[in-house]
Design an enzyme around this catalytic site. Structure first.
Site, PDB file in Angstrom:
ATOM      1  N   SER A  52       0.799  -1.238   0.000  1.00 22.37           N
ATOM      2  CA  SER A  52       0.000   0.000   0.000  1.00 22.37           C
ATOM      3  C   SER A  52       0.827   1.280   0.000  1.00 22.37           C
ATOM      4  O   SER A  52       0.299   2.355  -0.313  1.00 22.37           O
ATOM      5  CB  SER A  52      -0.930   0.010   1.212  1.00 22.37           C
ATOM      6  N   ASP A 113      -3.906  -8.121   9.334  1.00 22.18           N
ATOM      7  CA  ASP A 113      -2.572  -8.302   9.882  1.00 22.18           C
ATOM      8  C   ASP A 113      -1.881  -9.451   9.134  1.00 22.18           C
ATOM      9  O   ASP A 113      -2.272 -10.617   9.279  1.00 22.18           O
ATOM     10  CB  ASP A 113      -2.703  -8.614  11.374  1.00 22.18           C
ATOM     11  N   TYR A 237      22.012   0.721  11.863  1.00 21.69           N
ATOM     12  CA  TYR A 237      21.265  -0.133  10.937  1.00 21.69           C
ATOM     13  C   TYR A 237      21.868  -1.541  10.857  1.00 21.69           C
ATOM     14  O   TYR A 237      21.422  -2.457  11.525  1.00 21.69           O
ATOM     15  CB  TYR A 237      21.132   0.509   9.540  1.00 21.69           C
ATOM     16  N   LEU A 274      15.497   5.570   1.258  1.00 20.88           N
ATOM     17  CA  LEU A 274      14.547   6.579   0.764  1.00 20.88           C
ATOM     18  C   LEU A 274      13.586   6.973   1.867  1.00 20.88           C
ATOM     19  O   LEU A 274      13.404   6.221   2.832  1.00 20.88           O
ATOM     20  CB  LEU A 274      13.743   5.983  -0.391  1.00 20.88           C
ATOM     21  N   VAL A 275      12.947   8.118   1.711  1.00 22.44           N
ATOM     22  CA  VAL A 275      11.956   8.538   2.701  1.00 22.44           C
ATOM     23  C   VAL A 275      10.683   7.719   2.508  1.00 22.44           C
ATOM     24  O   VAL A 275      10.050   7.800   1.456  1.00 22.44           O
ATOM     25  CB  VAL A 275      11.594  10.031   2.521  1.00 22.44           C
TER      26      VAL A 275
HETATM   27  P1  NAD Z   1       6.391   1.344   4.241  1.00 23.28           P
HETATM   28  O1  NAD Z   1       6.166   1.760   5.652  1.00 23.28           O
HETATM   29  O2  NAD Z   1       6.180   2.368   3.168  1.00 23.28           O
HETATM   30  O3  NAD Z   1       5.439   0.098   3.881  1.00 23.28           O
HETATM   31  C1  NAD Z   1       5.142  -0.892   4.800  1.00 23.28           C
HETATM   32  C2  NAD Z   1       4.004  -1.759   4.291  1.00 23.28           C
HETATM   33  O4  NAD Z   1       3.792  -2.807   5.258  1.00 23.28           O
HETATM   34  C3  NAD Z   1       2.655  -1.022   4.155  1.00 23.28           C
HETATM   35  O5  NAD Z   1       1.983  -1.509   3.018  1.00 23.28           O
HETATM   36  C4  NAD Z   1       1.886  -1.461   5.406  1.00 23.28           C
HETATM   37  O6  NAD Z   1       0.466  -1.462   5.277  1.00 23.28           O
HETATM   38  C5  NAD Z   1       2.403  -2.893   5.552  1.00 23.28           C
HETATM   39  N1  NAD Z   1       2.250  -3.413   6.907  1.00 23.28           N
HETATM   40  C6  NAD Z   1       2.834  -3.006   8.056  1.00 23.28           C
HETATM   41  N2  NAD Z   1       2.435  -3.784   9.091  1.00 23.28           N
HETATM   42  C7  NAD Z   1       1.584  -4.706   8.574  1.00 23.28           C
HETATM   43  C8  NAD Z   1       0.838  -5.780   9.112  1.00 23.28           C
HETATM   44  N3  NAD Z   1       0.907  -6.102  10.409  1.00 23.28           N
HETATM   45  N4  NAD Z   1       0.029  -6.490   8.293  1.00 23.28           N
HETATM   46  C9  NAD Z   1      -0.067  -6.192   6.962  1.00 23.28           C
HETATM   47  N5  NAD Z   1       0.651  -5.200   6.386  1.00 23.28           N
HETATM   48  C10 NAD Z   1       1.453  -4.472   7.180  1.00 23.28           C
HETATM   49  O7  NAD Z   1       7.844   0.728   4.210  1.00 23.28           O
HETATM   50  P2  NAD Z   1       8.987   0.603   3.109  1.00 23.28           P
HETATM   51  O8  NAD Z   1      10.069   1.569   3.460  1.00 23.28           O
HETATM   52  O9  NAD Z   1       8.450   0.585   1.732  1.00 23.28           O
HETATM   53  O10 NAD Z   1       9.575  -0.821   3.496  1.00 23.28           O
HETATM   54  C11 NAD Z   1       9.262  -2.018   2.802  1.00 23.28           C
HETATM   55  C12 NAD Z   1      10.464  -2.933   2.873  1.00 23.28           C
HETATM   56  O11 NAD Z   1      11.556  -2.303   2.188  1.00 23.28           O
HETATM   57  C13 NAD Z   1      10.940  -3.217   4.299  1.00 23.28           C
HETATM   58  O12 NAD Z   1      11.378  -4.540   4.388  1.00 23.28           O
HETATM   59  C14 NAD Z   1      12.132  -2.273   4.442  1.00 23.28           C
HETATM   60  O13 NAD Z   1      13.065  -2.701   5.401  1.00 23.28           O
HETATM   61  C15 NAD Z   1      12.712  -2.348   3.031  1.00 23.28           C
HETATM   62  N6  NAD Z   1      13.629  -1.240   2.675  1.00 23.28           N
HETATM   63  C16 NAD Z   1      13.273   0.046   2.879  1.00 23.28           C
HETATM   64  C17 NAD Z   1      14.190   1.048   2.586  1.00 23.28           C
HETATM   65  C18 NAD Z   1      13.863   2.497   2.813  1.00 23.28           C
HETATM   66  O14 NAD Z   1      14.783   3.326   2.832  1.00 23.28           O
HETATM   67  N7  NAD Z   1      12.619   2.861   2.951  1.00 23.28           N
HETATM   68  C19 NAD Z   1      15.436   0.732   2.024  1.00 23.28           C
HETATM   69  C20 NAD Z   1      15.738  -0.618   1.776  1.00 23.28           C
HETATM   70  C21 NAD Z   1      14.822  -1.606   2.116  1.00 23.28           C
END
Ligand code: NAD
Length: 402
Positions: A52, A113, A237, A274-275
């Site tokens: 999402s 969840d 991290y 990324l943010v």
């Molecule tokens: P985000 O917060 O934008 O997205 C998280 C998603 O998880 C959302 O769709 C949310 O609804 C879902 N979610 C959370 N708890 C939930 C639950 N209990 N049940 C169902 N859905 C649930 O996060 P993001 O930054 O896009 O992170 C996604 C992945 O990418 C993670 O594994 C993160 O570690 C990895 N990542 C992020 C970055 C970064 O800088 N943002 C960099 C590298 C890797």
């Protein structure tokens, strides 16, 4: 209602439906403007867990509008109530699905969840009803807690160093105020709890459930996202609690590959910092990201979530009957190649050292605080070319929600 941002710390408690719509539309258009991804392996049904916002939403967009697949999404988002906006992921999902369905792609969402067996069974029920097999599962969850489906124990993840406290610098992206931070190390229990939440257990459980229910295709693919980062972010991290969880996730990829009967393959993709909703909560990271953005924009190699996932699914995978992948020696796909390049990192380090040595007189032109703040507000549908005095309806429905 007239909707304005209400920022509390690193979250915003309101979201603007029109702003979220514009965001999703813009991302879809960017994929549509390119040629279709050659999809000789016929990836046509994709499940995104966490689809999402952030990297998961980008994965869903590229899966449909780039690869031409139908998508199922599992996420935890708050619906709107009269007088209270939904969470941004709710609005994103509503607009993604509207557009996808208009373009004849299947698009269904389960709000629940993802860690619970009930949600997994709900997803399986939907997939079985459609009589399809899933060829690609993208696990993109970032969550602060997890209820263990077997014991009912609640585990909370933490973002702390291990073994020693860390003194570093950070920025309040709203005010550009720089400050010193001191973060105490996590006790052993918090390390283990973070692994429970953000490690690979639930990813594997999803694949096991899907396989047992016979809804995975032969040779299915599954990807999950990780982060490495440079020396500056190591203590919080990679060498911190979240790094242990990511290590566990990375080991799980091999376990999934070795232990399924469908010749399926699990691969970790290392993305760029990324943010996003998740990353803004990580101490130290906001200042690092502010510097990184500035340097990468100056060097013309900045990417957002959509650029990253588009490049991953377009260039790092060869979609043929024997799908092949461009991977590093540890069998991971590196989308952080540009972030981690010597060129970028030596400049980021130079600027970081410069700022750290004299916070009060730091040269703010070295960092992209405005870019950070603008991306942060965008996550909630704010700061866009919109009339934010306009009365808009907060009540938006998702077409196919379960
Ligand atoms: P985000 O917060 O934008 O997205 C998280 C998603 O998880 C959302 O769709 C949310 O609804 C879902 N979610 C959370 N708890 C939930 C639950 N209990 N049940 C169902 N859905 C649930 O996060 P993001 O930054 O896009 O992170 C996604 C992945 O990418 C993670 O594994 C993160 O570690 C990895 N990542 C992020 C970055 C970064 O800088 N943002 C960099 C590298 C890797």
């Amino acid at each position: 209602m007239v909707i304005k941002p209400k920022i509390k710390g690193f979250i915003c408690t309101t979201a603007h439906p029109k702003g979220c719509l514009m965001n999703v539309e813009a991302q879809i258009k960017r994929v549509q403007l390119q040629s279709k991804i050659d999809n000789h392996s016929k990836i046509n049904n994709v499940l995104v867990v966490g689809g999402s916002t952030g990297y998961g939403l980008a994965s869903r967009i590229v899966s449909s509008f780039g690869l031409g697949a139908n998508t199922y999404n599992v996420c935890l988002e708050r619906p709107p109530k009269e007088g209270r906006t939904a969470s941004p992921g709710w609005y994103n999902t509503a607009f993604f699905e509207k557009k996808a369905i208009e373009c004849s792609f299947g698009a269904q969402t389960i709000i629940g969840d993802c860690f619970s067996d009930e949600t997994k069974n709900e997803a399986i029920k939907l997939i079985k009803k459609d009589k399809v097999k899933i060829n690609m599962v993208i696990y993109s969850v970032a969550s602060p807690k997890r209820v263990d489906p077997e014991s009912g124990t609640i585990y909370k993840s933490s973002l702390k160093p291990i073994g020693r406290s860390v003194e570093s610098v950070t920025i309040n992206p709203n005010t550009a105020e720089l400050s010193k931070v001191n973060i105490d190390p996590a006790p052993q229990e918090e390390i283990e709890n973070t692994i429970k939440v953000m490690g690979g257990e639930d990813w594997k459980r999803w694949i096991d459930f899907l396989e047992k229910a016979n809804v995975l295709s032969d040779g299915f693919l599954t990807f999950s996202y990780s982060y490495m980062g440079p020396e500056i972010t190591q203590s919080i991290y990679r060498q911190g609690t979240i790094g242990q969880a990511k290590l566990d996730l990375e080991k799980t990829a091999q376990l999934i590959t070795d232990n399924n009967q469908k010749n399926g393959k699990a691969i970790v993709v290392v993305n760029k910092a990324l943010v996003t909703h998740a990353s803004s909560a990580i101490p130290i990271l906001p200042l690092y990201v502010c510097i990184l953005y500035k340097v990468m924009k100056e060097k013309n190699c900045h990417e957002d979530c959509l650029d990253q996932i588009d490049r991953f699914l377009r260039n790092k995978v060869k979609w043929n009957l024997e799908n092949s992948f461009e991977m590093d020696d540890n069998q991971m796909i590196r989308m952080d190649d540009l972030e981690m390049s010597k060129d970028v990192q030596s400049e980021v380090k130079r600027r970081w050292d410069n700022i750290e040595k004299d916070l009060e007189n730091a040269d703010l032109s070295l960092i992209d605080q405005e870019g950070y703040l603008s991306d942060f507000l965008k996550l909630f549908g704010f700061g866009m070319d919109l009339d934010y005095e306009e009365d808009v309806s907060e009540m938006v429905e998702i077409q196919k929600v379960f």
